[in-house]
Every structure is written in structure tokens, then in C-alpha cells.
Design a protein around this motif. Structure first.
Motif, PDB file in Angstrom:
ATOM      1  N   PHE A  74      -8.375   9.699  -7.898  1.00  0.00           N
ATOM      2  CA  PHE A  74      -7.246  10.029  -8.747  1.00  0.00           C
ATOM      3  C   PHE A  74      -6.260  10.851  -7.180  1.00  0.00           C
ATOM      4  N   LEU A  86      -2.210  12.371  -7.163  1.00  0.00           N
ATOM      5  CA  LEU A  86      -1.073  12.473  -7.958  1.00  0.00           C
ATOM      6  C   LEU A  86      -0.486  13.439  -7.402  1.00  0.00           C
ATOM      7  N   THR A  87      -1.008  14.465  -6.922  1.00  0.00           N
ATOM      8  CA  THR A  87       0.017  15.290  -5.987  1.00  0.00           C
ATOM      9  C   THR A  87       0.207  15.070  -4.857  1.00  0.00           C
ATOM     10  N   SER A 135       2.592  21.943  -9.548  1.00  0.00           N
ATOM     11  CA  SER A 135       1.700  21.876 -10.750  1.00  0.00           C
ATOM     12  C   SER A 135       3.552  21.533 -11.328  1.00  0.00           C
ATOM     13  N   PHE A 189      -4.412  16.423  -0.631  1.00  0.00           N
ATOM     14  CA  PHE A 189      -4.553  16.807  -1.160  1.00  0.00           C
ATOM     15  C   PHE A 189      -5.653  15.785  -1.820  1.00  0.00           C
ATOM     16  N   SER A 207      -9.101  14.295  -3.493  1.00  0.00           N
ATOM     17  CA  SER A 207     -10.519  15.095  -3.483  1.00  0.00           C
ATOM     18  C   SER A 207     -10.950  12.884  -2.662  1.00  0.00           C
ATOM     19  N   THR A 245      -3.639  24.583 -11.573  1.00  0.00           N
ATOM     20  CA  THR A 245      -4.085  26.282 -11.723  1.00  0.00           C
ATOM     21  C   THR A 245      -3.830  26.679 -13.435  1.00  0.00           C
ATOM     22  N   GLU A 297      -2.319  29.797 -13.903  1.00  0.00           N
ATOM     23  CA  GLU A 297      -0.723  29.957 -14.489  1.00  0.00           C
ATOM     24  C   GLU A 297      -0.671  28.833 -15.713  1.00  0.00           C
TER      25      GLU A 297
HETATM   26  C1  LIG Z   1      -9.676  21.337  -2.830  1.00  0.00           C
HETATM   27  C2  LIG Z   1      -7.999  20.472  -4.232  1.00  0.00           C
HETATM   28  C3  LIG Z   1      -9.305  19.424  -4.247  1.00  0.00           C
HETATM   29  C4  LIG Z   1      -7.560  18.687  -5.013  1.00  0.00           C
HETATM   30  N1  LIG Z   1      -8.237  17.175  -5.341  1.00  0.00           N
HETATM   31  C5  LIG Z   1      -7.233  16.322  -5.942  1.00  0.00           C
HETATM   32  C6  LIG Z   1      -7.020  15.628  -6.349  1.00  0.00           C
HETATM   33  O1  LIG Z   1      -7.986  14.272  -6.526  1.00  0.00           O
HETATM   34  N2  LIG Z   1      -5.927  14.310  -7.163  1.00  0.00           N
HETATM   35  C7  LIG Z   1      -4.425  15.147  -7.261  1.00  0.00           C
HETATM   36  O2  LIG Z   1      -3.590  14.595  -7.467  1.00  0.00           O
HETATM   37  N3  LIG Z   1      -4.367  16.525  -6.806  1.00  0.00           N
HETATM   38  C8  LIG Z   1      -5.288  17.484  -6.021  1.00  0.00           C
HETATM   39  N4  LIG Z   1      -5.334  18.361  -6.081  1.00  0.00           N
HETATM   40  C9  LIG Z   1      -4.148  19.219  -5.606  1.00  0.00           C
HETATM   41  C10 LIG Z   1      -4.204  20.771  -6.886  1.00  0.00           C
HETATM   42  O3  LIG Z   1      -4.325  19.968  -7.762  1.00  0.00           O
HETATM   43  C11 LIG Z   1      -2.757  20.876  -6.731  1.00  0.00           C
HETATM   44  O4  LIG Z   1      -3.013  22.014  -5.404  1.00  0.00           O
HETATM   45  C12 LIG Z   1      -2.836  22.210  -8.189  1.00  0.00           C
HETATM   46  O5  LIG Z   1      -2.138  20.945  -9.095  1.00  0.00           O
HETATM   47  C13 LIG Z   1      -1.646  23.291  -7.336  1.00  0.00           C
HETATM   48  O6  LIG Z   1      -0.532  22.288  -6.691  1.00  0.00           O
HETATM   49  P1  LIG Z   1       0.222  22.924  -5.617  1.00  0.00           P
HETATM   50  O7  LIG Z   1      -0.636  22.773  -4.337  1.00  0.00           O
HETATM   51  O8  LIG Z   1       1.091  22.443  -4.787  1.00  0.00           O
HETATM   52  O9  LIG Z   1       0.860  24.644  -6.142  1.00  0.00           O
HETATM   53  P2  LIG Z   1       2.443  24.569  -6.585  1.00  0.00           P
HETATM   54  O10 LIG Z   1       2.668  23.647  -7.726  1.00  0.00           O
HETATM   55  O11 LIG Z   1       3.144  25.341  -5.324  1.00  0.00           O
HETATM   56  O12 LIG Z   1       1.592  26.166  -7.142  1.00  0.00           O
HETATM   57  C14 LIG Z   1       1.684  27.502  -6.126  1.00  0.00           C
HETATM   58  C15 LIG Z   1       1.793  29.149  -7.176  1.00  0.00           C
HETATM   59  O13 LIG Z   1       2.414  28.573  -7.968  1.00  0.00           O
HETATM   60  C16 LIG Z   1       2.489  28.907  -9.490  1.00  0.00           C
HETATM   61  N5  LIG Z   1       2.907  28.064  -9.735  1.00  0.00           N
HETATM   62  C17 LIG Z   1       3.767  27.334 -10.206  1.00  0.00           C
HETATM   63  N6  LIG Z   1       4.628  26.752 -11.163  1.00  0.00           N
HETATM   64  C18 LIG Z   1       4.514  27.881 -11.506  1.00  0.00           C
HETATM   65  C19 LIG Z   1       5.267  28.444 -13.613  1.00  0.00           C
HETATM   66  N7  LIG Z   1       5.914  27.544 -13.824  1.00  0.00           N
HETATM   67  N8  LIG Z   1       4.551  29.194 -13.854  1.00  0.00           N
HETATM   68  C20 LIG Z   1       4.455  30.071 -12.975  1.00  0.00           C
HETATM   69  N9  LIG Z   1       3.480  29.827 -12.214  1.00  0.00           N
HETATM   70  C21 LIG Z   1       3.612  28.678 -11.382  1.00  0.00           C
HETATM   71  C22 LIG Z   1       0.883  27.974  -9.576  1.00  0.00           C
HETATM   72  O14 LIG Z   1      -0.014  28.543 -10.568  1.00  0.00           O
HETATM   73  C23 LIG Z   1       0.341  28.588  -7.701  1.00  0.00           C
HETATM   74  O15 LIG Z   1      -0.145  29.686  -7.719  1.00  0.00           O
HETATM   75  C24 LIG Z   1      -6.583  19.091  -5.451  1.00  0.00           C
HETATM   76  C25 LIG Z   1      -6.490  20.468  -4.321  1.00  0.00           C
HETATM   77  C26 LIG Z   1      -7.638  20.648  -3.624  1.00  0.00           C
HETATM   78  C27 LIG Z   1      -6.974  22.102  -3.565  1.00  0.00           C
END
Ligand SMILES: Cc1cc2nc3c(=O)[nH]c(=O)nc-3n(C[C@H](O)[C@H](O)[C@H](O)COP(=O)(O)OP(=O)(O)OC[C@H]3O[C@@H](n4cnc5c(N)ncnc54)[C@H](O)[C@@H]3O)c2cc1C
Length: 380
Positions: free
Chosen positions: A123, A125-126, A132, A156, A158, A365, A367
Motif C-alpha cells: 500500500f 500513500l507516503t 503525517s 518508505f 513496506s 505516528t 502524535e
Molecule cells: C518501516 C516503515 C514502514 C512503512 N510502511 C509504509 C507503507 O507500507 N506505506 C506507506 O504509505 N507508508 C509507509 N511508511 C511511512 C509512514 O507511514 C510514515 O513514515 C509516517 O506516517 C510518518 O510520516 P513521516 O515519516 O513523513 O514523518 P513526518 O510526518 O514528517 O513527522 C515527523 C514528526 O513530526 C510529528 N508531526 C507531524 N505532524 C504533526 C502535527 N500536526 N502535530 C504534532 N506532531 C506532528 C510526527 O508525529 C513525527 O514525530 C512506513 C514507514 C516506516 C518507517
């Protein structure tokens, strides 16, 4: 309120537990080192029907209830998140949208092969600017004739480098807001699709995450999932269905860590006594057990509510938030109980400790879960 598992649920749980403990767990070091799950393990998982738990019987799966699926994921969590992650993205976020909103033709085309694991699902999305903040998605799908052309980079993802079918969320109208997202079923053989960077990760090894590059990726119209412009709801529903399963895997990992810690506390002697005789160690075990029990009931409760159609985003987020944070505590305490032994590479507790970290990041996350819960509390 009474809650008992049925004899069938107990048998299901025991079967998956035996498989994970006896066939998968002994090979987790090898899986972690090679960052790959051996095909013979996948073949055994397929023979047990584990690839088909989210797929209705009509298409060759077992179509388990949400609670039964949670029980399976709980047992998968006993070996950490490498192998569990591979089955989780397939039987959770990878297949949920197709099962819930796919047309009959799409289901017939893909689900029977997915039910055996011959076709593995992911899947996507990211993106770099949409983590987030899912609304930041830049991948665009433009329609020409009976084809969509997708451009963008997902990251990212999976199992993205090894999947045979990827549910991809893209914008179908760049001028409008969230309701202009659509979802597509993309095969890696489609022109314009390629796997970019495959990332090395600190945990959950065996099931790597990858960048997926879409350059005028040609997707037939019949591979759009659901109506054009209604992909946002499908994406959110997919995440909502996946989060209780993350909680379930965390629960299984907590249980396994308590078993490992108890064995260690009984056998390791210092100052002429076993560690378990020291109150400090008993308190750690007590806190681990208390958090694990709370995670269990939040997880089961959310699964039971899902089965009866009464699940709310708030309940889902509470279960995912609590269970993932419980696991963080339990993994840390388990490592502390082992002292220096826990810090040695290849020690299973160290692997759980690294694996656990991601459960507070992916599928929303901690948060983001708190934001969902906080808003719901304020609305009451
Ligand atoms: C091992 C792994 C597997 C994954 N598998 C998939 C997958 O199969 N499909 C897919 O689509 N994605 C996948 N992801 C992506 C994952 O869903 C995202 O990494 C996650 O949603 C966070 O997004 P980001 O890494 O861009 O962090 P960011 O959104 O940049 O966040 C960074 C930090 O800021 C905080 N933050 C952001 N916005 C706010 C807010 N409004 N208020 C307070 N705090 C905030 C977050 O909580 C976090 O602590 C995977 C990630 C990993 C590490």
C-alpha cells in the motif's frame, strides 16, 4: 462484561503460535542479517492459509473476522516485526481497499492469487512531502483515453520492492482538495513503474521498505479502485482497519518479551540469588505485565467493535497508541533485565527493541493518534 475466546479461536491462535515459535522465530537472526524472508517460510505460511486471512472465502481466502485477524497478528508479533511485517502489509493495508471497494472483476483478477501469497500486496500513500500530512500528496494521475498516467515518487513502502500489486493513492484533480484523490491497483510490470531506493532500516528487517517511482506510469482505467475522486475515504478506511492490527502485533511482541524476561530472571544469578528474587526486577516484570494486559483489552475491544460495525477512529487510535507505547516500555525493560547480554548484537531482545520503534511511527505516528483522540475528547 465477559470475554472468552471460542474453541475455534483458541485452536487458530495455537496453530499460528506453534508456527511462529517453532518455524519462524529460530530463523529471525538469519532473516535480520539477510534482510530477506526465505521462500520456504512463506510457503509454510501459505499452506497454513496465513496470506488469505483478509480475503473472503469466495476468492480462496479464509475471510476471518476482525477479532480472528487480530489474534493471528498477535501471534505473528511474537517473532518481532520482520516476518510479521511482511504478512501484515499483505493481509492489512495491502489488501483491505481491494476487498472493501473493489469491483467483482478486480477481486476475481487479483484476490485468488493474493490468498495463496503467489501475489503479494503493498500500500503506497507516503511521499517526501506527505507523511503525517497525507493531504500533501503530489503524485498525480492524469486520464487520457482509457488510461491513467501516474507521475510521482512514493517512499518508505513496506514490501514495495517485492510486491506484485500495489494500492497507490494519487491526485486525480490537482486544483481541488482532499476529495480529489483516487486509488489505483498498480502492477510492477506496468510501463513507467520502477523501484527506486530500497532502504536499510534499524529494525523490522526481512521486509524492506522501498521508494516507488512513477514516470508516466500507465494504469488501465479498470485498475482504478472505487469511483474517481473518492480515494481519500478509501485511504483513511484502509489505515483505520490496519491500526488495530498494529496494536495486536505489539501485544504479541509484549507477551513474548515477558516470557523471555521471566526465563532470564529465573536463570541468571547475581549476589547468590536469581534476578527474579530482587524486588526491582519483580517491579519491572509487574509494569510490563500491567501494560500488556491493558494493551490486550484495548486491542480485543477495538476488534470486537470492528466486527459489530461500531468502531470509531478514537477507539482505533487509543488501541494503536497504547499498545505501541506499551511495547516501547516492555522492550526497554526486557533489555534492562538482561543487562549487557541484551545489548549484544543478535540477542532477540535487542531485535525486538529495534523493531518496536517503528510501531510509534508507521500507520500514523503517536502524535497523530493523540491528535485524533484529543479532538474526539473535545467533541464529546
Ligand atoms: C518501516 C516503515 C514502514 C512503512 N510502511 C509504509 C507503507 O507500507 N506505506 C506507506 O504509505 N507508508 C509507509 N511508511 C511511512 C509512514 O507511514 C510514515 O513514515 C509516517 O506516517 C510518518 O510520516 P513521516 O515519516 O513523513 O514523518 P513526518 O510526518 O514528517 O513527522 C515527523 C514528526 O513530526 C510529528 N508531526 C507531524 N505532524 C504533526 C502535527 N500536526 N502535530 C504534532 N506532531 C506532528 C510526527 O508525529 C513525527 O514525530 C512506513 C514507514 C516506516 C518507517
Amino acid at each position: 462484561m465477559d470475554f472468552e475466546l471460542t474453541p475455534e479461536q483458541r485452536a487458530l491462535t495455537q496453530t499460528v503460535k506453534d508456527f511462529v515459535d517453532q518455524r519462524v522465530d529460530p530463523r529471525m537472526s538469519e532473516i535480520e542479517r539477510q534482510n530477506r524472508i526465505p521462500e520456504d517460510i512463506f510457503a509454510e505460511a501459505s499452506a497454513l492459509g496465513l496470506f488469505g486471512i483478509s480475503i473472503p472465502e469466495k476468492y480462496g481466502g479464509t475471510g476471518l473476522s476482525r477479532l480472528d485477524r487480530a489474534l493471528v497478528h498477535q501471534m505473528l508479533g511474537r517473532s518481532g516485526f520482520g516476518f510479521a511485517g511482511a504478512l501484515a502489509s499483505h493481509t492489512g493495508i495491502g489488501s483491505d481497499a481491494l476487498v472493501s471497494i473493489g469491483t467483482e472483476e478486480q477481486k476475481q483478477r487479483y484476490l485468488p492469487r493474493m490468498a495463496t501469497g503467489a501475489l503479494r500486496a503493498a500500500f503506497a500513500l507516503t511521499e517526501s512531502e506527505a507523511g503525517s500530512d497525507v493531504g500533501g500528496i503530489k503524485t498525480v494521475a492524469r486520464k487520457r483515453g482509457d488510461r491513467y498516467y501516474l507521475n510521482g515518487v512514493k517512499r518508505f513502502i513496506s514490501g514495495g520492492s517485492r510486491a506484485g500489486l500495489i494500492t497507490i493513492v494519487a491526485r486525480t484533480n490537482i486544483d481541488k482538495q482532499l476529495k480529489e484523490f483516487s486509488v489505483f491497483l498498480v502492477e510492477p510490470s506496468f510501463p513507467g513503474f520502477r523501484v527506486g531506493e530500497v532502504y536499510e532500516t534499524m529494525g523490522s528487517r526481512g521486509h524492506p521498505i522501498a521508494e516507488l517511482v512513477l514516470e508516466d506510469c500507465e494504469v488501465p482505467e479498470e485498475n482504478r479502485l472505487g469511483p474517481e475522486g473518492e480515494g481519500w475515504l478509501a485511504a483513511m478506511k484502509t489505515l483505520n482497519e490496519g491500526r488495530p492490527l498494529v496494536a495486536a502485533r505489539c501485544l504479541g511482541a509484549c507477551e513474548r518479551l515477558i516470557e523471555i524476561s521471566t526465563d532470564y530472571a529465573r536463570s541468571r544469578k547475581q549476589f547468590g540469588k536469581s534476578l527474579g528474587e530482587f524486588q526491582a526486577i519483580q517491579f519491572m516484570l509487574a509494569d510490563m505485565a500491567a501494560r500488556t494486559e491493558a494493551a490486550r483489552w484495548l486491542t480485543y475491544h477495538s476488534a470486537v467493535l470492528a466486527d459489530s460495525g461500531r468502531l470509531t477512529p478514537e477507539t482505533i487510535s487509543i488501541a494503536k497508541l497504547f499498545a505501541s507505547e506499551a511495547l516501547a516500555f516492555v522492550a526497554d525493560a526486557a533489555l534492562q533485565i538482561q543487562g549487557g547480554t541484551g545489548y549484544i548484537a543478535d540477542n532477540p531482545v535487542g531485535r525486538f527493541y529495534r523493531d518496536a520503534r517503528v510501531t510509534r511511527i508507521y500507520e500514523g505516528t503517536s502524535e497523530i493518534q493523540r491528535i485524533i483522540i484529543g479532538r474526539a475528547v473535545l467533541r464529546r
